[in-house]
Every structure is written in structure tokens, then in C-alpha cells.
Design an enzyme around this catalytic site. Structure first.
Site, PDB file in Angstrom:
ATOM      1  N   ALA A 129      31.388  42.864  39.104  1.00 49.24           N
ATOM      2  CA  ALA A 129      30.788  41.967  37.903  1.00 49.24           C
ATOM      3  C   ALA A 129      31.741  41.705  37.004  1.00 49.24           C
ATOM      4  O   ALA A 129      32.931  42.012  36.959  1.00 49.24           O
ATOM      5  CB  ALA A 129      29.635  42.762  37.268  1.00 49.24           C
ATOM      6  N   LYS A 130      31.600  40.715  35.886  1.00 52.65           N
ATOM      7  CA  LYS A 130      32.047  40.412  34.719  1.00 52.65           C
ATOM      8  C   LYS A 130      31.318  40.034  33.680  1.00 52.65           C
ATOM      9  O   LYS A 130      29.995  39.436  33.757  1.00 52.65           O
ATOM     10  CB  LYS A 130      32.990  39.684  35.063  1.00 52.65           C
ATOM     11  CG  LYS A 130      34.315  39.616  34.223  1.00 52.65           C
ATOM     12  CD  LYS A 130      35.284  40.835  34.586  1.00 52.65           C
ATOM     13  CE  LYS A 130      36.561  40.905  33.982  1.00 52.65           C
ATOM     14  NZ  LYS A 130      37.558  41.588  34.432  1.00 52.65           N
TER      15      LYS A 130
END
Ligand code: NAD
Length: 444
Positions: A129-130
């Protein structure tokens, strides 16, 4: 939660004056295209199940929040924040939060995908994720930054969670940002379970439940990758020269650790300027200077050169540790180093990479070279979960082992299949993800 429209993406939520001296071309969106072409190379080197390829081609969730924040003047400004959850097939979503005034949805999508492959390559049981917030950290006060962070965390709500999606620092964020996130999240949860929520973020300060060695972890991981490479190549690090782009968390720690090995920093660049000294620049003194002034500009122990001259500095090793797509054709032709360690995510364009490979420069790709951060984040998460506190030497030992294991897997795949290191690193990661899908299938 909303999906991005073209209109939303081009809308400027807040106009901030940039304080950058070294201004980058606005190529944040191009990064996703570059990433897709890179992963395509790995799909050609290692055959995955067709549905795995389809699933991985897009993130599972794209979260966009527009949130109001009261500024010190009393006015309210609207900020745009992203959280992209690429894959959780290997474990909870995991990845940093970037604060940058030009951060875009496509950029965060590329960074989130890189996290999926990085964790799979390193055998860290997390997905990818980011996150990002469009803000120039140099243009807001500490109080404003705290309110931005707390409101963003609040608006993410249950889209993050200690067993679901665990943020960490990235560019523009640090341990203080993580502590604000943790505190906001803990205080919005059930009182009885409050303390079990500490591992909602990693990269916290030691005081607030962080891990020994997390602050230097990404830089330390870069050094372990460099040591593996030097062993393989029979290269002596003592007395060798190197250049670093970006002197923030990752760049400064990598530089300080390089000097412990006897390597000499001859060039450095950040958003405030570019410095050169063939006799060597002290990373420790420069770090003190950056802490008190905010950038390398004004440091006395080196000559100021133009930003264009940076990549052409004579050196053995090159460490990009700033933003993506910094090395295109022009820069690739100038680089003198025999090896590049991608401390930053995605610092090379594909055209730049091609030139470097043709010239026989060794490239140790981002998902390998900068994986130390997520590895020690994983250690922090386990320590919080078990209410333990590990010693620095244990952490360094474990990190060294995991970096060395993945480095050798990447190199073995590259040699056996006659592909470049990036393709090999992605292929090793893809194989692990593919094996899991092959066993578990796709629900329903
Ligand atoms: P940071 O905010 O601490 O430092 C960023 C550095 O980049 C600063 O020195 C800044 O001046 C410099 N920079 C910004 N714009 C620049 C420009 N136009 N030209 C030259 N330099 C410029 O960020 P960080 O945490 O050190 O992250 C740096 C890179 O490492 C990013 O690509 C990030 O995704 C990657 N990374 C970070 C971590 C981590 O644990 N922090 C982990 C893995 C990868």
C-alpha cells in the site's frame, strides 16, 4: 471513499509556493507507466497464472479524501490525501505515507505496487500500500502539520488498521508524523483495546513504541545490499567514492554508514543545492547542518556546483535517495559509477536504465536496495504485537540476513535466466505471489 476522475486529478486543491531550488520535471504520473513497463518485463521472464496478472494490474482499493484543516491564520484549507491498497494476498497492506506538494494518484499507485513486490521479495508477510498528502511540508507550521496529519488519519478511519493496513514514514514524513497518526487512531478506538492499536503505524519514535534501528533501517539496508554486491564483485569499499542524491532520512543514514566503511562522499544534492568535494564531504557534519538549516545549501566544507553537473561527478557508487524518474537519458550518459543502488523508489526512467545496462553499470533495484525500511517496520510491528523490545544488534543481524538472502535470490534468478536485476527481483516476488494464488484460488 471515492474513485478518481480526470477532473479531480488535475484540480489543484491548494496552491503552495515551492521553495525548491532543484525543481523536478512534473513526471509524477509517468512513474506508473514506467512501473508497468518494468513489471511487464518480469511477466515475460516468469510465467504467472493469467488471472494473477489481471488482479495485480490494478490496486484493490483507491481511497481519496479531501479534508479541511484550520491554518494558523484561522482560514480553512482543503487538502487531498490518498491511500492506495494494491494487494493483501500476502498479508496486511503495508506502505509509507508521502507528503509532497505534487503527489498524484498515479504516483501513489506505482509506489503501492512496489510495496507488494518488495514485501514478497524479502519474505515479509505483508501486502502493498502507499499513501500521500498534497502538501509542501516547508510551507506549513508544525502545528498545521499536526492538524493535517490528525485530520487525514481521522478521515482514513477504518480504511487502515493494525491487522489490515499499516502506514509508515516516506518522503516528507517522519517518526513524529507516525506518532500523531498513532495517537489519533488510538483515541478513536474502543478504550479497552486502545493500547493494542499501537502497531497501527510503524516508524514511530522509540519513546512512543518504535523499534531500535528503524530510523536508519532503509539506509542500513542499502549498506547491506552494497556489502553483498561488493563481496560478489570483489570490490573494496574502503577508500571508494560515492555520490548521493537526497540527504533526508534514507540518504543521510546511507552516507553516514558508508563513511564507517571508509567510503568517501564526493557529491551530494538535495532540493536546496548541489555540493562537490573530491577530498570528501563529512556526512556527519553535513547532517548536523541539514538538521539546523533544512538543506545542504550553505554547508562550508564543499564547493557549490550546478545541479546539472551532479550526475557526472567521478565516483564508484551512485545512490539516488530522493524522488522517482531522476535519471533519464541525459543523466544516464553522464553517470560514471559502476553501480547504482536505488535507495529511492523508481529513480530511473526505462530509457535511462537501458543506457546504463548497455554500459555495463550494475543496478540494484529499489524493491531490493531500499527494502530495509519495511523489514524493520515488520520487526517493529511484531515487537508491538508481543509487547517486546529487541536489541539493536538483533535487529541489524536479522536485517542483514534477510537483505543477503533476497539479494542472492535476485542474482541467482538473473544469472540463470539471463535477465537484469530488476526483472529478476520482480520475478522472484511474482513467483511467491503466484504460488499463493495457485493454492488459494480466487473467492468465490
Ligand atoms: P526525506 O523526506 O527524509 O528526504 C528526501 C530528500 O530528497 C531530501 O533531502 C530532499 O531535499 C531531497 N529532494 C527532494 N526534492 C529534490 C530534488 N528536486 N532534487 C534533489 N533532491 C531532492 O525522504 P526519505 O524518507 O529519505 O525518502 C527518500 C526516498 O527513499 C523516497 O523515494 C522514498 O520513497 C524512499 N524510501 C524511503 C523509505 C523510508 O523508510 N523513509 C523506505 C524505502 C524507500
Amino acid at each position: 471513499m471515492s474513485k478518481k476522475t480526470k477532473e479531480e486529478e488535475t484540480q489543484t486543491v491548494q496552491s503552495t509556493s515551492s521553495t525548491q531550488e532543484n525543481s523536478l520535471p512534473n513526471n509524477h504520473d509517468e512513474f506508473l507507466k514506467v512501473h508497468r513497463r518494468q513489471i511487464e518485463r518480469a511477466f515475460n521472464a516468469f510465467e504467472v497464472l493469467p488471472h494473477v496478472r489481471t488482479i495485480l494490474s490494478q490496486p484493490k482499493n483507491e481511497i481519496i479524501v479531501n479534508f479541511p484543516v484550520r491554518m494558523d491564520t484561522g482560514e480553512f484549507r482543503l487538502f487531498k490525501g490518498y491511500r492506495i491498497q494494491h494487494s493483501n494476498i500476502m498479508g496486511p497492506y503495508k506502505g509509507g505515507i508521502r507528503y509532497h506538494h505534487e503527489v498524484t494518484l498515479d504516483e501513489v499507485k506505482a509506489l503501492a505496487a512496489l510495496m507488494t513486490y518488495k514485501c514478497a521479495l524479502l519474505q515479509v508477510p505483508f501486502g502493498g500500500a502507499k499513501g500521500g498528502v498534497r502538501v509542501n511540508v516547508n510551507d506549513v507550521s508544525r502545528n498545521e502539520l499536526e492538524r493535517i496529519t490528525r485530520r487525514f488519519t481521522h478521515d482514513l478511519g477504518n480504511n487502515i488498521g493494525p491487522e489490515y493496513d499499516i502506514p509508515a514514514p516516506d518522503m516528507g514524513t517522519n517518526s513524529q508524523t507516525m506518532v500523531w497518526m498513532m495517537d489519533t487512531y488510538m483515541n478513536s478506538q474502543n478504550m479497552i483495546e486502545k493500547n493494542a492499536q499501537r502497531r497501527i503505524v510503524t516508524g514511530k519514535s522509540l519513546t512512543s513504541g518504535g523499534s531500535a534501528g528503524r530510523e536508519k533501517a532503509t539506509g542500513q539496508g542499502v549498506i547491506y545490499a552494497i556489502l553483498e554486491w561488493a563481496k560478489e564483485r570483489g570490490f573494496t569499499l574502503d577508500g571508494c567514492s560515492y555520490i548521493v542524491q537526497g540527504f533526508g532520512n534514507v540518504g543521510s543514514h546511507a552516507a553516514m554508514l558508508m563513511s564507517k566503511l571508509g567510503a568517501v562522499m564526493v557529491g551530494v544534492q538535495d532540493h536546496t543545492g548541489t555540493l562537490y568535494n573530491s577530498e570528501g564531504i563529512s556526512p556527519r557534519k553535513l547532517s548536523d547542518h541539514v538538521r539546523s538549516t533544512g538543506g545542504v545549501k550553505g554547508y562550508k566544507g564543499a564547493e557549490v556546483i550546478s545541479s546539472d553537473e551532479f550526475w557526472g561527478i567521478q565516483s564508484d557508487i551512485c545512490i539516488p535517495a530522493a524522488l522517482e524518474l531522476q535519471v533519464d537519458v541525459k543523466e544516464a550518459k553522464q553517470i560514471k559509477a559502476r553501480a547504482i543502488f536505488e535507495a529511492a523508489n523508481g529513480p530511473l526512467t526505462d530509457a535511462g536504465e537501458r543506457i546504463l545496462l548497455e554500459r555495463g553499470v550494475d543496478i540494484i533495484p529499489d524493491i531490493m536496495a531500499n527494502a530495509g525500511g519495511v523489514v524493520v517496520s515488520y520487526f517493529e510491528w511484531i515487537q508491538n504485537k508481543r509487547s517486546e523490545s529487541w536489541q539493536l544488534h538483533e535487529i541489524d543481524e536479522k536485517l542483514k540476513f534477510m537483505m543477503g538472502r533476497s539479494y542472492n535470490e535476485m542474482r541467482n534468478f538473473a544469472r540463470q535466466n539471463k535477465v537484469d536485476n530488476r526483472t529478476a527481483a520482480f520475478a522472484v516476488a511474482l513467483k511467491r505471489i503466484n504460488d499463493v494464488y495457485a493454492e488459494r484460488g480466487v473467492f468465490p
